[in-house]
Design a protein around this motif. Structure first.
Motif, PDB file in Angstrom:
ATOM      1  N   GLY A  10       0.746  -1.129  -0.070  1.00 39.69           N
ATOM      2  CA  GLY A  10       0.148  -0.036   0.193  1.00 39.69           C
ATOM      3  C   GLY A  10       0.791   1.175   0.052  1.00 39.69           C
ATOM      4  N   ASP A 174     -15.007   8.133   3.967  1.00 39.39           N
ATOM      5  CA  ASP A 174     -14.525   6.874   3.932  1.00 39.39           C
ATOM      6  C   ASP A 174     -15.578   6.180   2.912  1.00 39.39           C
ATOM      7  N   ALA A 195      -6.414   0.845  -1.775  1.00 38.02           N
ATOM      8  CA  ALA A 195      -7.357   0.255  -0.930  1.00 38.02           C
ATOM      9  C   ALA A 195      -6.776  -0.043   0.635  1.00 38.02           C
ATOM     10  N   LEU A 196      -5.640  -0.806   0.419  1.00 41.15           N
ATOM     11  CA  LEU A 196      -4.888  -1.423   1.485  1.00 41.15           C
ATOM     12  C   LEU A 196      -4.188  -0.209   2.473  1.00 41.15           C
ATOM     13  N   THR A 197      -4.255   1.053   1.988  1.00 39.34           N
ATOM     14  CA  THR A 197      -3.733   2.043   2.824  1.00 39.34           C
ATOM     15  C   THR A 197      -4.772   2.640   3.641  1.00 39.34           C
ATOM     16  N   ARG A 198      -5.949   1.998   3.753  1.00 39.00           N
ATOM     17  CA  ARG A 198      -6.992   2.664   4.404  1.00 39.00           C
ATOM     18  C   ARG A 198      -7.133   2.040   5.683  1.00 39.00           C
ATOM     19  N   ASP A 199      -6.653   2.090   6.925  1.00 40.91           N
ATOM     20  CA  ASP A 199      -6.637   1.088   7.909  1.00 40.91           C
ATOM     21  C   ASP A 199      -7.816   1.147   8.751  1.00 40.91           C
ATOM     22  N   ARG A 200      -8.469   2.468   8.830  1.00 40.30           N
ATOM     23  CA  ARG A 200      -9.608   2.524   9.599  1.00 40.30           C
ATOM     24  C   ARG A 200     -10.961   1.839   8.974  1.00 40.30           C
ATOM     25  N   HIS A 201     -11.056   1.878   7.740  1.00 43.45           N
ATOM     26  CA  HIS A 201     -12.211   1.554   7.123  1.00 43.45           C
ATOM     27  C   HIS A 201     -11.728   1.356   5.545  1.00 43.45           C
ATOM     28  N   ARG A 202     -11.388  -0.275   5.421  1.00 42.11           N
ATOM     29  CA  ARG A 202     -10.821  -0.277   4.094  1.00 42.11           C
ATOM     30  C   ARG A 202     -12.021  -1.070   3.046  1.00 42.11           C
ATOM     31  N   GLN A 204     -14.046  -2.616   0.073  1.00 41.47           N
ATOM     32  CA  GLN A 204     -13.743  -3.616  -0.927  1.00 41.47           C
ATOM     33  C   GLN A 204     -13.588  -3.092  -2.128  1.00 41.47           C
ATOM     34  N   HIS A 253      -6.803  -9.409  -3.668  1.00 42.46           N
ATOM     35  CA  HIS A 253      -7.462  -8.052  -3.103  1.00 42.46           C
ATOM     36  C   HIS A 253      -8.738  -7.813  -3.705  1.00 42.46           C
TER      37      HIS A 253
END
Lengths: 322, 322
Positions: A10, A174, A195-202, A204, A253
């Motif tokens: 990410g 988000d 999308a992997l960089t969004r830790d809080r709310h990933r 799909q 992914h």
């Protein structure tokens, strides 16, 4: 040129974004709460890559790959030029690069014109997967050029992923899902990494592909279809086979691949042209076409829709007005 | 309903802007320094009214006129509804107004659909100047409605003038000239008034009109042509005769009127669709067509170009892709 090993997948997208910030523009997010959200039953956030310089997201990956060549060139000044299947803008013309661009013989005229306008040298290849991979019959300076594959390349993937950064827009919350078109898989794989960089709310990640360019490697993820690859679709940007690196990322992914028919693509173009007033090419409308096929499956969700480009020959269409 | 006498003509546009701020959107300014500026030999700033709610600047005048009716309605609650030749958006549906909209029988289907989508009741009239002025044959509730003329009205003019406020965009410096299309003259007269508010650097105002809708009243300013009014142009939004109030303002403040041919309009649409990626209707492309006719006469100047709308039936155009 492997991606720096200290970065997570990410992170490569974030790093690419910083590297190309001065040569690819930030693109706006459009919404249509009263009409398109109502029609699709979800809150849609359209990422407008048709408003990128050169009219598509492809500048992102090309700029990123070239910026990496450039770093090499500083170390070895006799190997600067690059050969690629992507055009790039005028500001790069002055950067000591010679752009030799490989395009299929049947390429849309406006895309060929654009490459030449920006100073690129066009080499035509056969409009088949083998032709794309073989490149130009007589490569000219290819012996001294650095080859940049159009999508099966880590730098290209990370660069294309920068198109999926909705967070840059303060208007956009988000997202629950992002839908992107798939051809060679550069944009889709990059989107999956972004999308992997969004830790809080990933969110799909969903792919949309023309049924006429069905690609056993990608589609088997969804439906197990295995057929010969005979691309036949107006979505000329999505006729390639998915690359190997791309497929590895997509298999891991991407949640879902939706196939759309030609009529779905034209219907989606109609919605985007008449409601958002944006000229979107067939390939660029495939994500909305895919979302329509999923109607009802993402109720009330916040969905990012990548409009990947707007390069098509409008003259024949406008001629019908005369 | 005369404009408040304490305001200068230019002030009426500023006041209208404040009054409609919550119901008509601020529209962006687009540029194309590498391609369109190069082609036209001037620095162009495109005001994107196709991105206004309802797809054209006309919401501005209608919102303004209706907001004035609304003030009247508070005083005399039995006379609230309005009759007009302009549609307006959903948020106004709940504002105790019934919108009865008079449209010519040959109106573009997408425009008729939009009026109905936003809750308007459509009344067709003959597609002639007399028909437009007579309104619907059977007005229905017209006896209890407040009539809002489409352009020959001070509130409409001041409202349309709010489209010409480039200063709202920090990207845009003072302009040397503004070019706007002319049909009934609401937008053009409003633009001329808006230009008066710029004390430091007042831009010249230029009008562009389809030769096929030539309007002796307006065109005589430029070339002294006097012909019967038989509108025949694809620019369906510009077929009306200039109104009386509009002509008075235009005669005083508009420097130049340029007539453009149908082919010029389609060529300008091609440039806007392929370069800015914006779906602009024929009427909306007339200002760029006019500017092309003036090529070389505004060397290096900063020119504001009003793209007035983007409502056209794209389905027949897209059908050619099938």
């Amino acid at each position: 040129m492997p991606v720096e090993s200290t970065l997570t997948p990410g992170d490569t997208v974030l790093a690419a974004g910083r590297r190309i910030a001065d040569r690819s523009g930030e693109t706006p997010v459009m919404t249509s709460p009263e009409i398109l959200d109502e029609l699709l039953g979800a809150a849609l956030f359209f990422k407008c890559e048709q408003l990128q310089h050169t009219g598509s997201f492809k500048l992102r990956g090309a700029s990123h790959a070239v910026s990496c060549c450039r770093m090499t060139a500083r170390a070895w000044p006799r190997i600067p030029p690059a050969i690629t299947a992507r055009p790039w803008p005028a500001q790069l013309r002055c950067a000591a690069f010679a752009a030799d661009v490989v395009m299929p013989e049947c390429a849309v005229a406006s895309k060929v014109d654009n490459v030449r306008r920006y100073g690129g040298q066009v080499h035509f290849c056969e409009p088949t997967q083998a032709g794309r991979e073989a490149g130009p019959g007589r490569p000219g300076r290819a012996g001294v050029l650095t080859a940049v594959p159009p999508y099966d390349d880590d730098h290209i993937i990370a660069g294309q992923g920068t198109a999926a950064r909705w967070n840059c827009s303060s208007r956009c919350p988000d997202l629950d899902a992002i839908i992107a078109p798939v051809g060679g898989g550069g944009l889709l794989a990059g989107t999956a990494l972004a999308a992997l960089t969004r830790d809080r709310h990933r969110p799909q990640v969903i792919a949309a592909e023309p049924a006429g360019a069905d690609d056993r490697d990608a589609l088997k993820l969804a439906a197990g279809r295995v057929e010969d690859h005979r691309p036949d679709t107006i979505a000329d940007g999505l006729r390639a086979l998915v690359g190997e690196r791309n497929l590895a990322i997509i298999a891991e992914h991407v949640e879902h691949v939706v196939a759309v028919e030609e009529d779905d693509i034209i219907e989606a173009m109609d919605l985007l042209w008449s409601r958002l007033k944006q000229v979107i090419e067939p390939s660029g409308a495939v994500s909305l076409a895919g979302l329509k096929k999923l109607a009802g499956q993402l109720p009330g969700q916040r969905v990012g829709v990548i409009l990947s480009g707007g390069n098509l020959d409008v003259a024949p269409l406008l001629a019908t007005l005369r």
